[in-house]
Design a protein around this motif. Structure first.
Motif, PDB file in Angstrom:
ATOM      1  N   ASP A   1       5.535   6.881   1.430  1.00  0.00           N
ATOM      2  CA  ASP A   1       4.643   6.557   2.542  1.00  0.00           C
ATOM      3  C   ASP A   1       3.267   7.160   2.303  1.00  0.00           C
ATOM      4  O   ASP A   1       2.912   8.204   2.859  1.00  0.00           O
ATOM      5  N   ILE A   2       2.518   6.495   1.421  1.00  0.00           N
ATOM      6  CA  ILE A   2       1.137   6.932   1.187  1.00  0.00           C
ATOM      7  C   ILE A   2       0.212   6.245   2.186  1.00  0.00           C
ATOM      8  O   ILE A   2       0.585   5.280   2.858  1.00  0.00           O
ATOM      9  N   ASP A   3      -1.011   6.746   2.288  1.00  0.00           N
ATOM     10  CA  ASP A   3      -1.940   6.302   3.334  1.00  0.00           C
ATOM     11  C   ASP A   3      -3.345   6.207   2.754  1.00  0.00           C
ATOM     12  O   ASP A   3      -4.019   7.219   2.567  1.00  0.00           O
ATOM     13  N   PRO A   4      -3.829   4.983   2.432  1.00  0.00           N
ATOM     14  CA  PRO A   4      -5.148   4.853   1.796  1.00  0.00           C
ATOM     15  C   PRO A   4      -6.332   4.928   2.745  1.00  0.00           C
ATOM     16  O   PRO A   4      -7.474   4.750   2.328  1.00  0.00           O
ATOM     17  N   ARG A   5      -6.107   5.202   4.033  1.00  0.00           N
ATOM     18  CA  ARG A   5      -7.220   5.264   4.984  1.00  0.00           C
ATOM     19  C   ARG A   5      -8.166   6.424   4.649  1.00  0.00           C
ATOM     20  O   ARG A   5      -7.734   7.504   4.262  1.00  0.00           O
ATOM     21  N   THR A   6      -9.445   6.176   4.813  1.00  0.00           N
ATOM     22  CA  THR A   6     -10.446   7.225   4.569  1.00  0.00           C
ATOM     23  C   THR A   6     -11.000   7.801   5.865  1.00  0.00           C
ATOM     24  O   THR A   6     -11.816   8.704   5.841  1.00  0.00           O
TER      25      THR A   6
ATOM     26  N   SER B   1       0.813  -1.220   0.000  1.00  0.00           N
ATOM     27  CA  SER B   1       0.000   0.000   0.000  1.00  0.00           C
ATOM     28  C   SER B   1       0.845   1.268   0.000  1.00  0.00           C
ATOM     29  O   SER B   1       0.300   2.372   0.078  1.00  0.00           O
ATOM     30  N   ASN B   2       2.180   1.106  -0.117  1.00  0.00           N
ATOM     31  CA  ASN B   2       3.061   2.274  -0.211  1.00  0.00           C
ATOM     32  C   ASN B   2       3.669   2.433  -1.604  1.00  0.00           C
ATOM     33  O   ASN B   2       4.781   2.957  -1.758  1.00  0.00           O
ATOM     34  N   GLY B   3       2.954   1.960  -2.631  1.00  0.00           N
ATOM     35  CA  GLY B   3       3.387   2.202  -4.005  1.00  0.00           C
ATOM     36  C   GLY B   3       4.497   1.299  -4.488  1.00  0.00           C
ATOM     37  O   GLY B   3       5.289   1.706  -5.331  1.00  0.00           O
ATOM     38  N   VAL B   4       4.545   0.062  -3.986  1.00  0.00           N
ATOM     39  CA  VAL B   4       5.642  -0.841  -4.314  1.00  0.00           C
ATOM     40  C   VAL B   4       5.094  -2.232  -4.607  1.00  0.00           C
ATOM     41  O   VAL B   4       4.115  -2.672  -3.988  1.00  0.00           O
ATOM     42  N   VAL B   5       5.717  -2.925  -5.557  1.00  0.00           N
ATOM     43  CA  VAL B   5       5.351  -4.291  -5.915  1.00  0.00           C
ATOM     44  C   VAL B   5       6.611  -5.142  -5.815  1.00  0.00           C
ATOM     45  O   VAL B   5       7.658  -4.787  -6.372  1.00  0.00           O
ATOM     46  N   THR B   6       6.532  -6.270  -5.094  1.00  0.00           N
ATOM     47  CA  THR B   6       7.697  -7.124  -4.931  1.00  0.00           C
ATOM     48  C   THR B   6       7.404  -8.541  -5.409  1.00  0.00           C
ATOM     49  O   THR B   6       6.244  -8.989  -5.382  1.00  0.00           O
ATOM     50  N   PHE B   7       8.470  -9.234  -5.850  1.00  0.00           N
ATOM     51  CA  PHE B   7       8.372 -10.634  -6.252  1.00  0.00           C
ATOM     52  C   PHE B   7       8.813 -11.566  -5.118  1.00  0.00           C
ATOM     53  O   PHE B   7       8.831 -12.774  -5.300  1.00  0.00           O
ATOM     54  N   THR B   8       9.140 -11.005  -3.964  1.00  0.00           N
ATOM     55  CA  THR B   8       9.562 -11.776  -2.793  1.00  0.00           C
ATOM     56  C   THR B   8       8.463 -11.726  -1.741  1.00  0.00           C
ATOM     57  O   THR B   8       7.991 -10.637  -1.392  1.00  0.00           O
ATOM     58  N   GLN B   9       8.068 -12.873  -1.214  1.00  0.00           N
ATOM     59  CA  GLN B   9       6.991 -12.907  -0.223  1.00  0.00           C
ATOM     60  C   GLN B   9       7.386 -12.125   1.031  1.00  0.00           C
ATOM     61  O   GLN B   9       8.427 -12.399   1.648  1.00  0.00           O
ATOM     62  N   PRO B  10       6.597 -11.133   1.434  1.00  0.00           N
ATOM     63  CA  PRO B  10       6.918 -10.357   2.635  1.00  0.00           C
ATOM     64  C   PRO B  10       6.843 -11.223   3.886  1.00  0.00           C
ATOM     65  O   PRO B  10       6.040 -12.168   3.968  1.00  0.00           O
TER      66      PRO B  10
ATOM     67  N   SER C   1      -8.521  11.087   8.019  1.00  0.00           N
ATOM     68  CA  SER C   1      -9.024  11.008   6.649  1.00  0.00           C
ATOM     69  C   SER C   1      -7.897  11.343   5.681  1.00  0.00           C
ATOM     70  O   SER C   1      -7.847  12.415   5.090  1.00  0.00           O
ATOM     71  N   ALA C   2      -6.988  10.381   5.527  1.00  0.00           N
ATOM     72  CA  ALA C   2      -5.829  10.622   4.672  1.00  0.00           C
ATOM     73  C   ALA C   2      -6.199  10.629   3.202  1.00  0.00           C
ATOM     74  O   ALA C   2      -5.606  11.348   2.405  1.00  0.00           O
ATOM     75  N   SER C   3      -7.162   9.788   2.810  1.00  0.00           N
ATOM     76  CA  SER C   3      -7.551   9.646   1.407  1.00  0.00           C
ATOM     77  C   SER C   3      -9.054   9.821   1.267  1.00  0.00           C
ATOM     78  O   SER C   3      -9.815   9.550   2.198  1.00  0.00           O
ATOM     79  N   PRO C   4      -9.519  10.262   0.089  1.00  0.00           N
ATOM     80  CA  PRO C   4     -10.957  10.406  -0.137  1.00  0.00           C
ATOM     81  C   PRO C   4     -11.625   9.054  -0.349  1.00  0.00           C
ATOM     82  O   PRO C   4     -10.959   8.030  -0.549  1.00  0.00           O
ATOM     83  N   ALA C   5     -12.938   9.045  -0.345  1.00  0.00           N
ATOM     84  CA  ALA C   5     -13.682   7.788  -0.496  1.00  0.00           C
ATOM     85  C   ALA C   5     -13.455   7.153  -1.859  1.00  0.00           C
ATOM     86  O   ALA C   5     -13.467   5.925  -1.986  1.00  0.00           O
ATOM     87  N   ASN C   6     -13.226   7.966  -2.887  1.00  0.00           N
ATOM     88  CA  ASN C   6     -13.065   7.412  -4.237  1.00  0.00           C
ATOM     89  C   ASN C   6     -11.600   7.116  -4.542  1.00  0.00           C
ATOM     90  O   ASN C   6     -11.086   7.424  -5.610  1.00  0.00           O
TER      91      ASN C   6
ATOM     92  N   ILE D   1      -4.618   8.536  -3.740  1.00  0.00           N
ATOM     93  CA  ILE D   1      -4.159   8.173  -2.401  1.00  0.00           C
ATOM     94  C   ILE D   1      -3.490   9.378  -1.743  1.00  0.00           C
ATOM     95  O   ILE D   1      -2.677  10.069  -2.363  1.00  0.00           O
ATOM     96  N   GLY D   2      -3.834   9.621  -0.477  1.00  0.00           N
ATOM     97  CA  GLY D   2      -3.187  10.678   0.275  1.00  0.00           C
ATOM     98  C   GLY D   2      -1.854  10.211   0.853  1.00  0.00           C
ATOM     99  O   GLY D   2      -1.486   9.038   0.750  1.00  0.00           O
ATOM    100  N   GLN D   3      -1.128  11.121   1.470  1.00  0.00           N
ATOM    101  CA  GLN D   3       0.164  10.802   2.074  1.00  0.00           C
ATOM    102  C   GLN D   3       0.055  10.787   3.593  1.00  0.00           C
ATOM    103  O   GLN D   3      -0.748  11.511   4.181  1.00  0.00           O
TER     104      GLN D   3
END
Length: 368
Positions: free
Chosen positions: A218-223, A178-187, A227-232, A255-257
């Motif tokens: 460090d983005i924050d998708p919480r609404t 959820s911080n803008g990253v995609v990995t091929f290694t299992q966290p 209220s870091a991010s909007p509903a949409n 996504i908000g920060q």
């Protein structure tokens, strides 16, 4: 796109119709004006009139200028072109089509093929490209919404529809953070997508490696709370194209920060993985740093699992940079992985040279 509709059996056969098409923005909004008059039960969009993306389609019956039904719909439809980055062969022929006519007295001609000479993933070239995302950043119908709508989470394992080679290793699984990253290694912990970093890559101690940073921040998708991010807002993925030229697309939309919330603007970006070519693209519609939190750190690029090899566009390697409507392509640039050959009509290899002189005595087929 050709759109059709069915008629209520009680509808008069002389009924005319109106259709209405508009962009789908994630929120359905019924038409407010008149539509396009149509006779019959189908409507074909004009070639080139609609850009790739999602659209809302409505239809209504028109008995007279003053007697029109309510709008039926919407049906959400999409227009996409196959990704252009694939294993393509182009033939240089006089006619411009896949046929050559030869004269009776001279049945010889030369066929010439040009192909995309794809490299392996031990090395990459990084170049800016036009900002033209192959998939709407909002996601929409056909996209899968990832349930990582809290701060600092990883998705569960997401299966790719094809094998993808990244820094020399094949995988058909990714984890989306959820911080803008995609990995091929299992966290190690799906409830902890690391947010803290300050050093540029490559870095053996970087918190997330074997990864695509698109961009990592460090983005924050919480609404709510805060209220870091909007509903949409959404973090979603989808697939474009047909095998063997598909693209797997991950979107971060509105996504908000962390700490700055929505005050510095919403962050929207897209990460694209291409089948066959193993190319990576990152599209950044908006990235503005939150400089009051870890100095606005953000990075756009790719890095291997050891943290000793990374590729980053200029000015995007861990810092408080900004970007609007920018895009970058990471193209594998190692040794060629392509084998080229000409086949005769029976499927036998007759040459490995791109130029082939042929003298057929009857209609025949050659395949590159």
């Amino acid at each position: 796109a050709t759109l059709t509709w069915a008629v209520n059996p009680q509808q008069p056969t002389t009924t005319n119709w109106e259709v209405f098409i508009q962009n789908y923005t994630g929120i359905v909004s019924p038409p407010t004006g008149d539509g396009i008059p149509v006779t019959g039960l189908s409507y074909t969009t004009v070639t080139g009139s609609l850009a790739p993306g999602f659209y809302e389609f409505y239809v209504r019956a028109v008995c007279s200028d003053s007697d029109k039904s309510k709008w039926s719909g919407p049906v959400i439809f999409s227009i996409f072109a196959d990704p252009v980055i694939c294993a393509a062969i182009n033939l240089d022929l006089e006619t411009g089509i896949d046929e050559v006519d030869v004269c009776i007295d001279d049945t010889c001609t030369e066929l010439t093929a040009n192909f995309n000479d794809l490299g392996d993933t031990t090395n990459y070239n990084v170049l800016p490209i036009q900002f033209d995302p192959p998939f709407p950043v909002i996601g929409g119908p056909g996209a899968t919404i990832l349930n990582i709508d809290d701060d600092d989470l990883w998705s569960s394992v997401t299966t790719l529809p094809f094998n993808f080679c990244f820094f020399g290793n094949f995988s058909n699984q990714v984890w989306v953070g959820s911080n803008g990253v995609v990995t091929f290694t299992q966290p190690a912990n799906l409830n902890n997508c690391p947010w803290s970093f300050n050093d540029p890559i490559p870095d053996a101690g970087f918190p997330i490696r074997n990864a695509i940073y698109g961009p990592y921040q460090d983005i924050d998708p919480r609404t709510a709370n805060p209220s870091a991010s909007p509903a949409n807002r959404s973090i979603n993925y989808g697939v474009v194209g047909t095998a063997p030229c598909r693209a797997f697309v991950i979107n971060y939309f509105n996504i908000g920060q962390f700490q700055c919330n929505q005050n510095v603007g919403l962050q929207t970006s897209q990460i694209v993985l291409y089948e066959t070519s193993n190319i990576v693209e990152v599209y950044v519609q908006n990235r503005t740093p939150c400089t009051s939190w870890q100095a606005g750190a953000g990075v756009l690029g790719i890095q291997n699992s050891a943290g000793d090899l990374a590729f980053v566009p200029p000015g995007k390697n861990t810092g408080p940079w900004s970007a609007q409507n920018e895009a970058f392509r990471f193209t594998p640039a190692g040794a060629s992985i392509v084998d080229f050959e000409w086949l005769d009509a029976a499927g036998n290899t007759i040459s490995n040279s791109t130029a082939l002189g042929v003298c057929p005595t009857q209609t025949t087929v050659y395949t590159a």
